[in-house]
Design a protein around this motif. Structure first.
Motif, PDB file in Angstrom:
ATOM      1  N   ARG A   1       2.694   1.760  -3.545  1.00  0.00           N
ATOM      2  CA  ARG A   1       1.655   2.153  -4.546  1.00  0.00           C
ATOM      3  C   ARG A   1       1.430   3.807  -4.349  1.00  0.00           C
ATOM      4  NH1 ARG A   1      -0.863  -2.979  -3.900  1.00  0.00           N
ATOM      5  NH2 ARG A   1      -2.106  -2.436  -2.125  1.00  0.00           N
TER       6      ARG A   1
ATOM      7  N   PHE B   1       0.796  -1.223  -0.096  1.00  0.00           N
ATOM      8  CA  PHE B   1      -0.035  -0.054   0.057  1.00  0.00           C
ATOM      9  C   PHE B   1       0.785   1.288   0.013  1.00  0.00           C
ATOM     10  CE2 PHE B   1       1.140   0.080   4.163  1.00  0.00           C
ATOM     11  CZ  PHE B   1       0.944   1.251   4.815  1.00  0.00           C
TER      12      PHE B   1
ATOM     13  N   ASP C   1       2.743  -7.610  -4.866  1.00  0.00           N
ATOM     14  CA  ASP C   1       2.112  -6.326  -4.382  1.00  0.00           C
ATOM     15  C   ASP C   1       0.503  -6.804  -4.511  1.00  0.00           C
ATOM     16  OD1 ASP C   1       4.124  -4.881  -4.076  1.00  0.00           O
ATOM     17  OD2 ASP C   1       3.943  -3.392  -5.515  1.00  0.00           O
ATOM     18  N   GLU C   2       0.047  -8.159  -4.248  1.00  0.00           N
ATOM     19  CA  GLU C   2      -1.395  -8.649  -4.542  1.00  0.00           C
ATOM     20  C   GLU C   2      -2.057  -8.040  -3.556  1.00  0.00           C
ATOM     21  OE1 GLU C   2      -0.711 -12.803  -5.066  1.00  0.00           O
ATOM     22  OE2 GLU C   2       0.540 -12.664  -6.666  1.00  0.00           O
TER      23      GLU C   2
ATOM     24  N   ASP D   1      -4.290  -5.759  -1.247  1.00  0.00           N
ATOM     25  CA  ASP D   1      -5.075  -4.610  -1.770  1.00  0.00           C
ATOM     26  C   ASP D   1      -4.776  -3.758  -0.467  1.00  0.00           C
ATOM     27  OD1 ASP D   1      -6.871  -5.115   0.252  1.00  0.00           O
ATOM     28  OD2 ASP D   1      -8.424  -5.633  -1.202  1.00  0.00           O
ATOM     29  N   ASP D   2      -5.119  -2.550  -0.311  1.00  0.00           N
ATOM     30  CA  ASP D   2      -4.684  -1.655   0.592  1.00  0.00           C
ATOM     31  C   ASP D   2      -5.269  -2.010   1.959  1.00  0.00           C
ATOM     32  OD1 ASP D   2      -3.281  -0.152  -1.411  1.00  0.00           O
ATOM     33  OD2 ASP D   2      -4.189   1.594  -0.853  1.00  0.00           O
ATOM     34  N   THR D   3      -6.532  -2.433   1.868  1.00  0.00           N
ATOM     35  CA  THR D   3      -7.481  -2.839   3.181  1.00  0.00           C
ATOM     36  C   THR D   3      -6.551  -3.986   3.663  1.00  0.00           C
ATOM     37  OG1 THR D   3      -9.638  -2.080   1.960  1.00  0.00           O
ATOM     38  CG2 THR D   3      -9.874  -3.761   3.907  1.00  0.00           C
ATOM     39  N   GLU D   4      -6.106  -4.948   2.734  1.00  0.00           N
ATOM     40  CA  GLU D   4      -5.535  -6.183   3.556  1.00  0.00           C
ATOM     41  C   GLU D   4      -4.075  -5.679   4.117  1.00  0.00           C
ATOM     42  OE1 GLU D   4      -4.723 -10.645   2.504  1.00  0.00           O
ATOM     43  OE2 GLU D   4      -5.364  -9.487   0.880  1.00  0.00           O
TER      44      GLU D   4
END
Length: 398
Positions: free
Chosen positions: A115, A112, A204-205, A207-210
């Motif tokens: 990115r 995250f 980078d699989e 997502d930001d939430t995870e």
């Protein structure tokens, strides 16, 4: 019948939970050693200042005692199987609470932040045309290199005046195309992430939430118990990022006496009362037990501030004042220096006469760790405690 976890904690219970979570209450896992401390804390802050030692050395010392300084460096930067084709790093350096050493297995959870850097519109340093591609090309052709080997770290002697190569390689590190998994003589060794990070982690699989859910959970485990601000500060998340995931992080809401704000705790930290041996030690000002000033004041009633960047005439406690931990309390401060084989306590602040034996013990152990055979006290803020402290040191060293 299962005993329900407490949801209301006294201030003393919260303090003890925090100490245990930080590895400073109870018997440390000596078999796991420095790498175990890194995994337990989740992040070890780096800093350029070296008085007794650099901060990333002081962190395991505070928990394990006089572990060899070379052992500390090797634990961070030596690969799992030196020289073997499958050799893998244990750690990498990245931006967390600040510039930190992080367990290599957490690489995917900082996707995250990588990115966010890739999408960042403005930077303090301008990236010269072609410099980024040149750095990547050189690393691919020549293998791991320092900034100097890439073309120089700075254009002038000023610390902020980075060369084009330095700007490029630091940008590549933030983006995640380049990684630092080793330092030599305090210099970062840069390598392509595709070559240095284990294949199973090189993605980078998430997502930001995870990513955020994982880091909030890790922060809660490392703190034991904390407010929203405490948890956010640990890996320098935004408050709204914490809010978005904390309900699903596995942390549980608690109320702490005197805190005045909602708090969350690691459920494992609530299962059993924290007991065991308290460490008596000097703490780095960058130690994660105390790196957040408001939390330190709330838990320990102790005002902590690094004064290295404060003009000398305005310093209150000294250049690199190190809090003294004893009995689960912060009982004083020592501003240290070294002169040959003498550890010099340039300025000592004591929380009353009862703190004298603990501060003496902390000084003697620290002196031994850095190969000093003598301790000299220059100034004690309460002058009447200078003689008792000097006498305690003489007795212990005799």
């Amino acid at each position: 019948m299962t005993t329900p976890r407490p949801t209301d904690l006294t201030a003393d219970e919260a303090r003890r939970i925090a100490l245990r979570a930080q590895g400073l209450l109870g018997t440390p896992n000596r078999k796991a050693g420095v790498r175990g401390i890194l995994r337990h804390l989740g992040a070890v802050q780096l800093d350029t200042i070296s008085v007794l030692a650099r901060s990333h050395e002081l962190i395991p010392y505070a928990r394990l005692g006089a572990v060899g300084r070379r052992t500390v460096e090797n634990a961070y930067w030596t690969t799992a199987s030196t020289g073997a084709p499958s050799a893998q790093p244990h750690a990498f350096e990245y931006w967390s609470h600040a510039a930190c050493i992080l367990p290599i297995e957490e690489w995917p959870h900082f996707a995250f932040r990588r990115r966010a850097y890739r999408n960042r519109p403005h930077w303090n340093h301008e990236l010269p045309d072609g410099a980024y591609d040149q750095v990547i090309k050189q690393l691919r052709a020549e293998g791991p290199l320092t900034a100097t080997q890439l073309g120089g770290a700075k254009r002038t002697s000023e610390w902020w005046d980075w060369s084009g190569a330095k700007v490029a390689v630091e940008r590549a590190l933030m983006y995640g195309e380049v990684v630092c998994v080793e330092r030599r003589g305090w210099k970062r060794i840069y390598d392509l992430a595709e070559r240095a990070v284990p294949d199973a982690l090189l993605h980078d699989e998430f997502d930001d939430t995870e990513c955020l859910r994982r880091l909030v959970r890790l922060a809660g485990q490392s703190l034991g118990v904390g407010t929203r601000a405490d948890i956010a500060d640990y890996h320098r998340l935004k408050g709204e990022q914490v809010d978005a995931v904390i309900a699903d992080s596995g942390l549980v809401p608690v109320t702490v006496e005197g805190w005045g704000k909602p708090a969350w705790a690691d459920p494992a930290a609530l299962e059993a009362p924290p007991r065991g041996r308290h460490r008596t030690t000097l703490l780095s000002p960058f130690d994660s037990l105390i790196w957040e000033r408001a939390r330190t004041e709330r838990i320990f009633g102790f005002t902590h501030r690094l004064e290295a960047y404060v003009p000398k005439q305005k310093r209150v406690y000294g250049y690199f004042a190190m809090p003294v931990l004893a009995g689960g309390r912060l009982v004083g401060r020592v501003d240290p220096a070294r002169e040959g084989h003498t550890l010099v306590a340039k300025q000592v602040t004591l929380d009353g006469p009862k703190a004298v034996p603990a501060v003496a013990q902390a000084l003697i152990e620290a002196a031994s760790w850095v190969d000093c055979t003598n301790v000299r006290v220059e100034r004690v803020d309460a002058p009447e405690l200078h003689a008792p402290l000097t006498a305690e040191l003489a007795r212990a060293l005799a």
